[in-house]
Design a protein around this motif. Structure first.
Motif, PDB file in Angstrom:
ATOM      1  N   ASP A 182      82.516  82.077   7.515  1.00 36.46           N
ATOM      2  CA  ASP A 182      83.245  82.394   8.741  1.00 36.46           C
ATOM      3  C   ASP A 182      83.232  81.173   9.669  1.00 36.46           C
ATOM      4  O   ASP A 182      82.179  80.764  10.159  1.00 36.46           O
ATOM      5  CB  ASP A 182      82.571  83.585   9.427  1.00 36.46           C
ATOM      6  CG  ASP A 182      83.334  84.058  10.658  1.00 36.46           C
ATOM      7  OD1 ASP A 182      84.282  83.377  11.076  1.00 36.46           O
ATOM      8  OD2 ASP A 182      82.958  85.115  11.191  1.00 36.46           O
ATOM      9  N   THR A 224      77.727  79.993   5.757  1.00 33.89           N
ATOM     10  CA  THR A 224      78.603  81.120   6.096  1.00 33.89           C
ATOM     11  C   THR A 224      79.987  80.856   5.536  1.00 33.89           C
ATOM     12  O   THR A 224      80.292  79.752   5.110  1.00 33.89           O
ATOM     13  CB  THR A 224      78.679  81.316   7.629  1.00 33.89           C
ATOM     14  OG1 THR A 224      79.568  82.400   7.933  1.00 33.89           O
ATOM     15  CG2 THR A 224      79.188  80.057   8.318  1.00 33.89           C
ATOM     16  N   ASP A 260      88.672  85.741  -0.112  1.00 30.87           N
ATOM     17  CA  ASP A 260      87.830  84.844   0.683  1.00 30.87           C
ATOM     18  C   ASP A 260      86.766  84.120  -0.134  1.00 30.87           C
ATOM     19  O   ASP A 260      86.001  83.332   0.407  1.00 30.87           O
ATOM     20  CB  ASP A 260      87.139  85.642   1.804  1.00 30.87           C
ATOM     21  CG  ASP A 260      88.101  86.034   2.905  1.00 30.87           C
ATOM     22  OD1 ASP A 260      89.131  85.352   3.045  1.00 30.87           O
ATOM     23  OD2 ASP A 260      87.822  87.029   3.600  1.00 30.87           O
ATOM     24  N   ARG A 281      86.128  85.601  20.024  1.00 28.78           N
ATOM     25  CA  ARG A 281      86.653  84.643  19.059  1.00 28.78           C
ATOM     26  C   ARG A 281      87.989  84.086  19.540  1.00 28.78           C
ATOM     27  O   ARG A 281      88.249  82.884  19.437  1.00 28.78           O
ATOM     28  CB  ARG A 281      86.798  85.314  17.685  1.00 28.78           C
ATOM     29  CG  ARG A 281      85.458  85.611  17.026  1.00 28.78           C
ATOM     30  CD  ARG A 281      85.539  86.750  16.008  1.00 28.78           C
ATOM     31  NE  ARG A 281      86.291  86.388  14.811  1.00 28.78           N
ATOM     32  CZ  ARG A 281      85.735  86.081  13.647  1.00 28.78           C
ATOM     33  NH1 ARG A 281      84.416  86.067  13.541  1.00 28.78           N
ATOM     34  NH2 ARG A 281      86.472  85.800  12.600  1.00 28.78           N
ATOM     35  N   THR A 307      90.798  86.944  11.697  1.00 26.62           N
ATOM     36  CA  THR A 307      90.414  86.436  10.380  1.00 26.62           C
ATOM     37  C   THR A 307      89.287  85.433  10.549  1.00 26.62           C
ATOM     38  O   THR A 307      88.944  85.028  11.658  1.00 26.62           O
ATOM     39  CB  THR A 307      91.609  85.751   9.681  1.00 26.62           C
ATOM     40  OG1 THR A 307      91.923  84.539  10.380  1.00 26.62           O
ATOM     41  CG2 THR A 307      92.830  86.660   9.650  1.00 26.62           C
ATOM     42  N   ALA A 308      88.742  84.982   9.423  1.00 30.42           N
ATOM     43  CA  ALA A 308      87.603  84.061   9.470  1.00 30.42           C
ATOM     44  C   ALA A 308      88.023  82.613   9.628  1.00 30.42           C
ATOM     45  O   ALA A 308      87.210  81.768  10.012  1.00 30.42           O
ATOM     46  CB  ALA A 308      86.769  84.213   8.195  1.00 30.42           C
ATOM     47  N   ARG A 309      89.293  82.298   9.334  1.00 28.14           N
ATOM     48  CA  ARG A 309      89.645  80.876   9.268  1.00 28.14           C
ATOM     49  C   ARG A 309      90.926  80.501  10.006  1.00 28.14           C
ATOM     50  O   ARG A 309      91.326  79.345   9.952  1.00 28.14           O
ATOM     51  CB  ARG A 309      89.759  80.438   7.799  1.00 28.14           C
ATOM     52  CG  ARG A 309      88.409  80.313   7.106  1.00 28.14           C
ATOM     53  CD  ARG A 309      88.541  79.836   5.685  1.00 28.14           C
ATOM     54  NE  ARG A 309      89.180  80.810   4.823  1.00 28.14           N
ATOM     55  CZ  ARG A 309      88.541  81.837   4.275  1.00 28.14           C
ATOM     56  NH1 ARG A 309      87.251  82.032   4.522  1.00 28.14           N
ATOM     57  NH2 ARG A 309      89.184  82.672   3.486  1.00 28.14           N
TER      58      ARG A 309
END
Length: 891
Positions: free
Chosen positions: A242, A240, A195, A273, A83-85
């Motif tokens: 992300d 961004t 998001d 990541r 995920t981004a967060r």
């Protein structure tokens, strides 16, 4: 574009100008909240301030708090990288008011910082308030937020509670709109999980106190607790949505890509990541004293480490990678968190050691997993029994199996795994034939339930009276213990210390008050029944002891005194090690016995002699200080609030003893006159540090992976040891006819001389052997065997290691030929053979040695065609061995 470090500085500096104290981040292992595995928010270190248990010299504070969510209730581990967060490690920026300001100041602070100092577009912000909090809504309007951007939330999402009872209050949150290019709706809408709208800051208004009956009343001192996720703010300021695209994390991703020679944005993007995130959490945990282990916090650390290491493996890394990324992390975050730099060597060594060991498990486990999947239909669930076999037989953890399958679109039959685990436990229980321990445990828990906890009097006295409540012999309760019998005695109160926390149990005597001639020797004292019951192991020397008897209890004073000295010395040693090696040092076990102490601590390499001496000197300095050793009874929260050191994994009750000793002196760390050592400890201690007498280390050794052990002596044992060392030195000086101070130099000179003489003797033996002086049979003259010059010789007074150079000398003299040398080494034989290079195509020294060794009662032998060695049981058959070698040559 502001960097993450810029944002952190801007936040802290803004609140400092608003009268807030900048408070350093607390360690990830909470000192004042035993319910938490790791610090997961900025308010953790201020919990006692909010509840009013503690006060400090400031009422406003601001922090950048390091946080980990990877275990227990707050666990984001499985989502990280996908995920981004989601992160296992993140930084929480916060400002706090402890009964000072409230909503009317906190909201304008937040709006000004966000819109002016950080420069976030106010038109892209919206806020939420608790649906009944009209006050907060009005304040937001006053600072300029349009009413249509103030959303009232009726759920507990906007109402914070510390627990079922205690401080609580409404929240208000700030959200950022990333734009319609992202799916999602505002908070409170059906699409709120998208998001597009991201929460960046939460302000908690501690307004009420809640009671057990559900009622609330306003707090006299209303407080503020806020939390802003720095990664989320950095993302929006850097254009961004992300977090992994922000400057700090991106730099770690690029370091991972460089170390693995892969594209940071290619097919391995998720792997990078995971590695970047886990590098932060593992490094900070190690810096705060957590070491990988199989339980507790250490298990969570190991799980994070291994997850990252598996992703490095999937990137194709053949060698350990994680330790190579530590410098990049220190460059990015070391200025804000100096503990990273101090522990850099430890972090690097721990990661390297752990990844080296784990790669073996990983390679084997993934291969077995692939084999298991080959026999299954596409997308089929992996049977739980198979996953359990990987775990139980091959050491491949379930979470890694799940993680590996996730990327293949498969799952594990969790229920099947659990069933297999329970089945194994049941078989283990059924296979256990019993040793009496289970019956004993049941008895002691029954005793604890009926008799209650034993009252310990030993902090203040070593002589007392008590009444016999229970007697136990051979695992059963009895009414009496007679002369010559051994058993256990439980009393209503006792000055005897039951073994716990590394301190051994007391010994001493019990006497019946009605007849003091009736005496029993206490040979050990243990805690039973879950630690509630103090049980005295006794042997009755004279008389009969029965339930209900009133006894006089006397601890062996000299033995207890020696134990106390060793226990207090471990506290001083602990602090001295932290000063010498760094704050990562944490206790991992100890033994405080009457004759010695042992202290295990987290550290990844041996101490140098200089480090040991520094530690020893510092401990002795505080012994000579002769400061009072004080104890206080406090709650665990209060104790940790004043900085008391606690043993990780140790369970503490509602009250703990806090033991303090020494006043910090000197120009280095701890030169401000504060208490030197503060620890949670239930053991017994000296009254003054000077009572320890003296402290002498016996050296340091490895205890387990990442853990070192120091053994030491105190008091009379230390003096006896030093006296023995002094006598040995004096005796050595006498033998050397030198002053004691000259002994090391004289010894070194003698060793150098001995080495030179040994080399000279070895050369003389080789010269003599070459001349034939030590030969017996064969001589040194070459004979011809099948047209090849051959030298064979039996030698005495020559060692096996002398044979290869002799072989080389013979080969040089022959020019072309073969050599066989047999050395009589005092009952056994050493054999060596050599063949010149021009003959190795048709004749091998290995064959010559094997043939000779067989005649000498040995087996095998090996080497190269031009040089080989072996050994035999005896040199008596040397002539036969030489003949056997000649046969190999065709003679």
């Amino acid at each position: 574009m502001p960097t993450l470090n810029d944002i952190r500085s801007t936040f802290l500096n803004y609140f400092e100008k608003q009268g807030h104290e900048i408070v350093a981040s607390s360690p990830l292992v909470p000192r004042n909240d035993p319910t938490l595995m790791f610090a997961n928010s900025g308010m953790v270190q201020f919990k006692n301030l909010f509840t009013g248990v503690e006060t400090r010299d400031y009422k406003r504070a601001t922090t950048a708090q390091k946080c980990v969510r990877a275990g227990g209730k707050h666990n984001d581990l499985d989502n990280v990288g996908y995920t981004a967060r989601h992160h296992t490690f993140f930084e929480m920026l916060g400002n706090f008011s402890f009964g000072d300001y409230f909503k009317s100041e906190a909201i304008p602070f937040a709006w000004e910082l966000v819109t002016r100092n950080l420069g976030i577009d106010a038109k892209r912000l919206l806020v939420t308030v608790y649906h009944t909090d009209d006050e907060a809504a009005e304040i937001w309007k006053r600072v300029g937020v349009p009413e249509d951007r103030i959303i009232r939330i009726a759920t507990n999402d906007n109402f914070w509670m510390m627990g079922p009872t205690g401080p609580c209050g409404p929240c208000t949150e700030i959200f950022y709109d990333h734009g319609d290019k992202y799916w999602g709706g505002p908070p409170g809408s059906p699409e709120e999980d998208g998001d597009r709208f991201v929460e960046i800051w939460n302000l908690v208004f501690m307004q009420y106190e809640q009671f057990e009956d559900g009622t609330r009343r306003e707090l006299a001192a209303q407080s503020i607790d806020t939390g802003m996720g720095i990664e989320r703010v950095a993302a929006l300021l850097q254009g961004t949505n992300d977090n992994y695209a922000t400057d700090l994390i991106r730099s770690l991703i690029e370091a991972s890509a460089d170390a693995t020679s892969t594209d940071p944005d290619g097919p391995g993007k998720t792997h990078h990541r995971v590695i970047a995130d886990h590098l932060r959490s593992t490094s900070f945990l190690i810096a705060d004293g957590v070491m990988p282990s199989n339980d507790g916090r250490g298990y969570v650390l190991r799980r994070i480490m291994r997850r990252a290491m598996r992703h490095a493996h999937m990137l194709g890394a053949k060698d350990p990678v994680m330790h190579r990324l530590v410098p990049a992390l220190v460059r990015q975050m070391g200025a804000a968190y100096p503990e990273l730099g101090r522990a850099q060597a430890l972090i690097t060594e721990t990661l390297l050691s752990e990844e080296t060991r784990f790669k073996q498990t990983l390679d084997r486990g993934l291969k077995l997993l692939d084999e298991a999947l080959d026999g299954l239909p596409d997308e089929a669930t992996l049977p739980g029994e198979t996953a359990f076999k990987l775990y139980d037989t091959y050491g491949f953890p379930l979470d890694l199996t799940q993680d590996a399958l996730r990327e293949r679109g498969r799952k594990v039959d969790q229920a099947g795994f659990d069933a297999a685990m329970e089945d194994q436990k049941a078989k283990a229980r059924a296979a256990w034939s019993g040793s009496g321990e289970a019956a004993d445990a049941a008895i002691w828990f029954d005793i604890a339930e009926k008799a209650g906890a034993t009252d310990f009097l030993g902090y203040d006295t070593e002589i007392a009276e008590g009444q016999v409540l229970t007697l136990v012999r051979d695992g059963a309760a009895v009414d009496t213990l007679a002369e010559g019998e051994t058993g256990w005695v439980v009393l209503n109160q006792t000055p005897f210390y039951g073994e716990a926390g590394g301190q051994v149990g007391d010994t001493g005597w019990l006497r019946r008050l009605e007849d003091e001639d009736d005496i029993a020797d206490v040979t050990d004292t243990q805690r039973m029944g879950g630690g509630k019951v103090i049980a005295h192991q006794v042997t009755v020397r004279r008389g009969v002891f029965a339930k209900g008897d009133a006894l006089q209890l006397e601890v062996d004073h000299d033995r207890r005194g020696a134990i106390r000295a060793n226990h207090s010395a471990t506290h001083l040693l602990h602090e001295a090690l932290r000063h010498a090696l760094g704050d990562h040092v944490a206790q991992r076990g100890s033994l405080n016995a009457p004759d010695r102490l042992r202290f295990d601590f987290s550290h990844n390499k041996a101490l140098s002699l200089d480090e040991l001496r520094r530690v020893e000197d510092e401990v002795n300095a505080y012994i000579r200080q002769n400061s009072a050793v004080t104890t206080r009874i406090m709650t665990p929260d209060d104790a940790r609030g004043i900085g008391a050191q606690a043993l990780f994994g140790e369970k503490y009750g509602d009250e703990v003893r806090v033991v303090s000793m020494g006043t910090q002196t000197g120009s280095g760390k701890g030169s401000d006159g504060k208490t030197y050592s503060i620890e949670l400890c239930g053991g017994t201690h000296v009254r003054q540090t000077g009572d320890i007498g003296a402290f002498v280390t016996l050296g340091d050794s490895a205890s387990s992976a990442g853990v070192r052990r120091i053994e030491a002596l105190t008091g009379a044992e230390a003096m006896r040891y030093l006296t023995r060392q002094d006598h040995l030195l004096a005796q050595a000086a006498l033998e050397l006819k030198a002053q004691a101070t000259d002994v090391p130099g004289r010894v070194k000179a003698l060793l150098d001389e001995r080495k030179a003489l040994a080399n000279e003797v070895a050369q003389l033996r080789r010269d003599l052997a070459m001349a034939g002086g030590t030969g017996q049979g064969g001589g040194v003259e070459a004979r011809s065997v099948n047209g090849v010059k051959f030298v064979a010789q039996l030698l005495s007074g020559v060692s096996g290691k002398d044979l290869p150079p002799l072989i080389d000398e013979h080969k040089a003299r022959l020019g072309s030929g073969a050599v066989l040398l047999i050395a009589d080494t005092g009952g056994k034989a050493a054999v060596a053979a050599g063949v010149t290079d021009d003959l190795t195509g048709t004749l091998s020294a290995v064959d010559l040695v094997k043939a000779a060794v067989a005649e000498l009662g040995g087996k095998g032998g090996g080497g190269r065609p031009d040089m080989a060695q072996g050994g035999g049981a005896t040199a008596a058959n040397a002539e036969a061995a030489i003949k056997a070698a000649e046969t190999v040559m065709g003679g």
